[in-house]
Design an enzyme around this catalytic site. Structure first.
Site, mmCIF file in Angstrom:
data_model
loop_
_atom_site.group_PDB
_atom_site.id
_atom_site.type_symbol
_atom_site.label_atom_id
_atom_site.label_comp_id
_atom_site.label_asym_id
_atom_site.label_seq_id
_atom_site.Cartn_x
_atom_site.Cartn_y
_atom_site.Cartn_z
ATOM 1 N N GLY A 11 0.776 -1.241 0.000
ATOM 2 C CA GLY A 11 0.000 0.000 0.000
ATOM 3 C C GLY A 11 0.807 1.291 0.000
ATOM 4 O O GLY A 11 0.301 2.331 0.419
ATOM 5 N N ARG A 90 -5.065 -8.947 -8.867
ATOM 6 C CA ARG A 90 -6.014 -9.848 -9.533
ATOM 7 C C ARG A 90 -6.256 -9.325 -10.934
ATOM 8 O O ARG A 90 -6.381 -8.108 -11.131
ATOM 9 C CB ARG A 90 -7.377 -9.885 -8.817
ATOM 10 N N HIS A 108 1.879 0.952 -13.206
ATOM 11 C CA HIS A 108 2.714 -0.189 -13.603
ATOM 12 C C HIS A 108 4.190 0.213 -13.550
ATOM 13 O O HIS A 108 4.556 1.277 -14.051
ATOM 14 C CB HIS A 108 2.338 -0.653 -15.022
HETATM 15 C C1 GRF Z 1 3.984 -1.163 -7.329
HETATM 16 O O1 GRF Z 1 5.282 -1.383 -7.758
HETATM 17 C C2 GRF Z 1 3.071 -0.993 -8.531
HETATM 18 O O2 GRF Z 1 3.710 -0.411 -9.615
HETATM 19 C C3 GRF Z 1 2.694 -2.409 -8.857
HETATM 20 O O3 GRF Z 1 2.558 -3.041 -7.613
HETATM 21 C C4 GRF Z 1 3.376 -2.389 -6.651
HETATM 22 C C5 GRF Z 1 2.480 -2.013 -5.507
HETATM 23 O O4 GRF Z 1 3.201 -1.465 -4.430
HETATM 24 N N1 GRF Z 1 1.506 -2.442 -9.693
HETATM 25 P P1 GRF Z 1 2.436 -0.796 -3.226
HETATM 26 O O5 GRF Z 1 1.483 -1.855 -2.653
HETATM 27 O O6 GRF Z 1 1.694 0.385 -3.727
HETATM 28 O O7 GRF Z 1 3.500 -0.433 -2.234
#
Ligand code: GRF
Length: 213
Positions: A11, A90, A108
């Protein structure tokens, strides 16, 4: 504008959105945080800021359709205008994605369309790219596909490991995700075909060369 943030874990991107809201830079309100993983630490971050949280555990549903039905219901109940996927692990069905077309965005950790999928930093280093980064994009049915709203690029360094690179990219995710939400909330973001136009945006025009000597 009401935002619904979907998470599955740590998060940190959610935290950046919350901090932007607290600092008055989001122009939107995070109305609900939903996790498909019951013990996702992001839930605590939201709860400690008084944001309504909900667990919708995919394992408790007999089909993707029913899981997404519950998700959809919770989002509609919270009167959500924009869904932010912030580390939501998911895959969403074509039906769900089409239902929320242009109201569903994702972060991403690569410069899309390069390195879709998982282990982006490891693959970027293996490919020897001189730049990588992160992307905020509208979600379309294909994985990690859809109109790009914003990207942040960072140079790769010879001593980089997937971890060091992930850390530097993550710092940029935390900047561009709230920025993209703000631009959308301000009504400045339009999707034309597969291309996003942002009203009143500023652009860099100088090239960056890496390595430079
Ligand atoms: C991030 O690197 C995001 O780009 C990817 O999943 C990760 C989530 O990290 N889709 P967080 O839970 O926001 O710390």
């Amino acid at each position: 504008m009401n935002i619904g943030v979907l998470i599955s874990g740590r998060g940190s991107n959610l935290r950046s959105l919350i901090e932007a809201q607290v600092g008055g830079q989001l122009s939107a309100e995070i109305a609900t945080v939903i996790s498909n993983v019951p013990d996702a630490s992001g839930l605590e971050i939201a709860a400690s800021h008084g944001i309504p949280i909900k667990v919708i555990n995919h394992k408790e549903f007999d089909s993707r359709k029913n899981f997404e039905g519950a998700l959809n219901k919770a989002l509609i109940l919270a009167d959500i205008d924009l869904i932010c996927l912030a580390g939501f692990m998911r895959i969403l069905s074509d039906t769900f994605v089409k239902n929320w077309r242009d109201r569903l965005i994702n972060v991403h950790p690569s410069l899309l369309p390069s390195f879709k999928g998982l282990n982006t930093h490891e693959r970027a280093l293996e490919a020897g790219v001189c730049f990588t980064g992160c992307t905020i994009h509208f979600v379309r049915p294909a994985m990690d596909d859809g109109p790009i709203i914003l990207q942040a690029a960072i140079p790769t360094l010879p001593q980089d490991t997937p971890e060091t690179l992930a850390n530097r990219v993550l710092q940029q995710e935390h900047i561009i995700f709230p920025l993209a939400v703000r631009m959308i909330a301000e009504g400045r973001v339009k999707v034309e075909g597969n291309v996003v136009k942002i009203e009143g945006a500023s652009f860099h025009s100088a090239p960056i060369i890496n390595p430079f000597e």
